[in-house]
Design a protein around this motif. Structure first.
Motif, mmCIF file in Angstrom:
data_model
loop_
_atom_site.group_PDB
_atom_site.id
_atom_site.type_symbol
_atom_site.label_atom_id
_atom_site.label_comp_id
_atom_site.label_asym_id
_atom_site.label_seq_id
_atom_site.Cartn_x
_atom_site.Cartn_y
_atom_site.Cartn_z
ATOM 1 N N ALA A 58 0.821 -1.205 0.000
ATOM 2 C CA ALA A 58 0.000 0.000 0.000
ATOM 3 C C ALA A 58 0.861 1.265 0.000
ATOM 4 O O ALA A 58 0.512 2.260 -0.643
ATOM 5 N N ILE A 59 1.981 1.229 0.706
ATOM 6 C CA ILE A 59 2.895 2.372 0.692
ATOM 7 C C ILE A 59 3.434 2.588 -0.717
ATOM 8 O O ILE A 59 3.434 3.708 -1.244
ATOM 9 N N GLU B 88 6.104 8.316 -0.694
ATOM 10 C CA GLU B 88 6.951 9.216 0.087
ATOM 11 C C GLU B 88 7.151 8.689 1.506
ATOM 12 O O GLU B 88 8.156 8.996 2.152
ATOM 13 N N ALA B 89 6.220 7.888 2.004
ATOM 14 C CA ALA B 89 6.359 7.331 3.358
ATOM 15 C C ALA B 89 7.558 6.400 3.459
ATOM 16 O O ALA B 89 8.172 6.267 4.524
ATOM 17 N N ALA B 90 7.893 5.751 2.355
ATOM 18 C CA ALA B 90 8.994 4.787 2.362
ATOM 19 C C ALA B 90 10.335 5.450 2.650
ATOM 20 O O ALA B 90 11.284 4.784 3.083
ATOM 21 N N TYR C 120 6.088 3.203 8.500
ATOM 22 C CA TYR C 120 4.716 2.776 8.790
ATOM 23 C C TYR C 120 3.952 3.848 9.559
ATOM 24 O O TYR C 120 2.736 3.998 9.392
ATOM 25 N N LEU C 121 4.661 4.629 10.368
ATOM 26 C CA LEU C 121 4.033 5.766 11.020
ATOM 27 C C LEU C 121 3.678 6.823 9.978
ATOM 28 O O LEU C 121 2.570 7.388 10.006
ATOM 29 N N ALA C 122 4.586 7.093 9.061
ATOM 30 C CA ALA C 122 4.308 8.061 7.997
ATOM 31 C C ALA C 122 3.131 7.603 7.139
ATOM 32 O O ALA C 122 2.314 8.419 6.694
ATOM 33 N N PHE C 123 3.030 6.305 6.925
ATOM 34 C CA PHE C 123 1.914 5.721 6.183
ATOM 35 C C PHE C 123 0.599 5.985 6.909
ATOM 36 O O PHE C 123 -0.378 6.459 6.309
#
Length: 503
Positions: free
Chosen positions: A215-216, A222-224, A230-233
């Motif tokens: 999903a990221i 950009e979350a990666a 996973y927090l950014a996600f």
């Protein structure tokens, strides 16, 4: 994170149908399903503009061969349809296995803008997730979803899209029996909060991580790159849902069934069942026939969005931190960001709806005062904001808006405060009405018009009202003199007080 990247996903088959990336996930994510053909499919509507955007050949889709694909009688070459697994909280009660009980993912495409999109058939027949249902859809709900999803797109609200509607030549057993139909839906993906809940309920941490990584890469690459991906996600999904629900609220839209299995992690509106747009404004408005307690009432939608996101955060706790207390603290911090994101969109939208270009501390009280006066006077949500723009040139105590209130004098009291506030705006405001009209639609899918359209199609095989509504709703902000009657609220005897899922 594993080495799954947005670039990997983008390397798919651009310009046509493909099996797609979701099928590369482990088998427990879905069921590879066989098609259940229908007797006599007939194309009733094809969204040629969307087909072009997807890089698909509209003439092929309109052909007998393309119709077979849209009706679920044949698969695109090299594609095995999938029924996706998910769980969900339905009206607050957790159901550990739901899944696509009447829908199949028939393909992914990479559109002309490089975006990966799912194509799904709703009403395509039974799967192992059907839980006793027939897996079919009726014509009325298919036409409603086609119409409302395209109306939402024209309003600029993130949404799944309508590619086609097909009748099946068969009846489905409802009360009373209804003509069967299939809806071809396009989505950024069909990953739901409930998809994460499905694996969390099974304590399948490996699948949760695989799903989150996928999903990221697909939705929030950009979350990666962040220290805590996973927090950014989670924070990205919180922000996307906050923006989405704020946009619903600004047009008076009520989803009707905000179960966690009906909330897409991409930030698109998905699963139009007993949805509706308010006529007379009241924060407690409910239309869904199955929402007896008002859980998903208009004013509750932001709160329910946070509740749903908390359920998502619970599934991600094992990925947020090894220490449980730290994971919970991180999740709570992410959820607290919803309100600021929501307020930013909703408050800015309210100012624009009132024609305010600058920001002052009293603006929210001014907007709240209007809403309170509207609720006490049965004033139409859409028309009040639309006619305010026309009233800019009217003298105090005149104009079209006051006639929408049961007690016009109460509106006059508010309007004086509004005009005083407008006087503090920049002098050069010739474009104010145009700016207000660009956010305040004149035309929405009025519930009584939608019901009239459904009755014409189902009872008389007349698709004329559907086509006319669809054409009008494609330009919701424009003056359309020939369609002026569609802007009118319902007469007392035309009011629709309940809407139905139709499943």
């Amino acid at each position: 994170m594993d080495q799954l990247t947005a670039e990997t996903l983008a390397a798919g088959n651009a310009g046509g149908f493909s099996q797609g990336s979701y099928a590369e996930l482990p088998e427990r994510f879905f069921q590879r399903a066989d098609l259940v053909p229908v007797a006599a499919p007939k194309l009733i509507k094809l969204n040629r503009q969307l087909a072009e955007e997807l890089g698909l050949d509209a003439d092929f889709l309109a052909s007998d061969e393309g119709l077979a694909v849209l009706a679920g009688n044949a698969s695109p070459k090299g594609v095995q349809p999938l029924a996706l697994a998910y769980a969900g909280h339905q009206f607050g009660q957790f159901v550990p296995q739901l899944g696509d009980g009447r829908a199949l993912l028939i393909a992914e495409v990479v559109d002309r803008n490089g975006r990966r999109r799912d194509i799904q058939l709703k009403g395509s027949g039974r799967t192992r997730f059907s839980r006793g249902g027939d897996g079919r859809a009726a014509l009325g709900p298919v036409l409603r979803e086609y119409l409302v999803s395209e109306a939402m797109a024209a309003l600029g609200i993130p949404t799944t899209r309508a590619l086609a509607a097909v009748t099946t030549g068969e009846m489905v057993f409802r009360q009373p029996p209804q003509p069967g139909a299939i809806f071809a839906r396009v989505a950024a993906s069909h990953i739901r909060i409930g998809t994460f809940q499905y694996f969390a309920a099974r304590s399948d941490r490996e699948a949760l991580k695989t799903l989150a990584d996928y999903a990221i890469a697909r939705h929030y690459p950009e979350a990666a790159t962040q220290k805590k991906p996973y927090l950014a996600f989670l924070e990205a999904i919180v922000a996307a849902q906050a923006r989405l629900v704020a946009r619903w609220m600004l047009v008076g839209f009520i989803h009707g069934v905000m179960n966690t299995d009906n909330m897409s992690i991409s930030g698109e509106t998905i699963d139009y069942g007993p949805c509706a747009f308010m006529d007379a404004y009241h924060p407690g408005t409910v239309f869904s026939s199955i929402d007896a307690g008002g859980r998903y009432a208009y004013a509750n939608q932001p709160r329910i969005a946070v509740w749903n996101l908390a359920r998502l955060a619970e599934t991600l706790l094992p990925l947020l931190a090894e220490n449980d207390d730290e994971a919970v603290a991180l999740a709570e911090d992410a959820l607290r960001k919803f309100q600021a994101a929501y307020d930013g969109v909703f408050h800015a939208g309210l100012r624009r709806k009132l024609g305010l270009f600058t920001e002052r501390s009293e603006d929210l009280a001014l907007a709240g005062g209007l809403l309170e006066t509207m609720a006490g006077n049965q004033a139409d949500f859409t028309l009040v904001f639309r006619t305010l723009g026309e009233d800019l040139r009217a003298a105090a105590g005149e104009g079209a808006t006051r006639s929408l209130f049961a007690n016009p004098a109460e509106f006059d009291d508010w309007a004086k405060r509004w005009r005083d506030r407008l006087a503090l705006e920049p002098e050069h405001d010739a474009g104010r009405q145009a700016a207000m009209n660009a956010i305040n639609p004149k035309y929405i899918p009025r519930n009584h018009r939608v019901e009239q359209m459904i009755r014409a199609a189902v009872d008389q095989s007349d698709l004329g009202p559907f086509e006319e509504l669809l054409s009008m709703l494609a330009k919701p902000f424009d003056e359309q003199p020939e369609m002026a009657a569609y802007a009118d609220p319902p007469k007392m005897e035309e009011r629709v007080l309940e809407t139905f899922c139709g499943t």
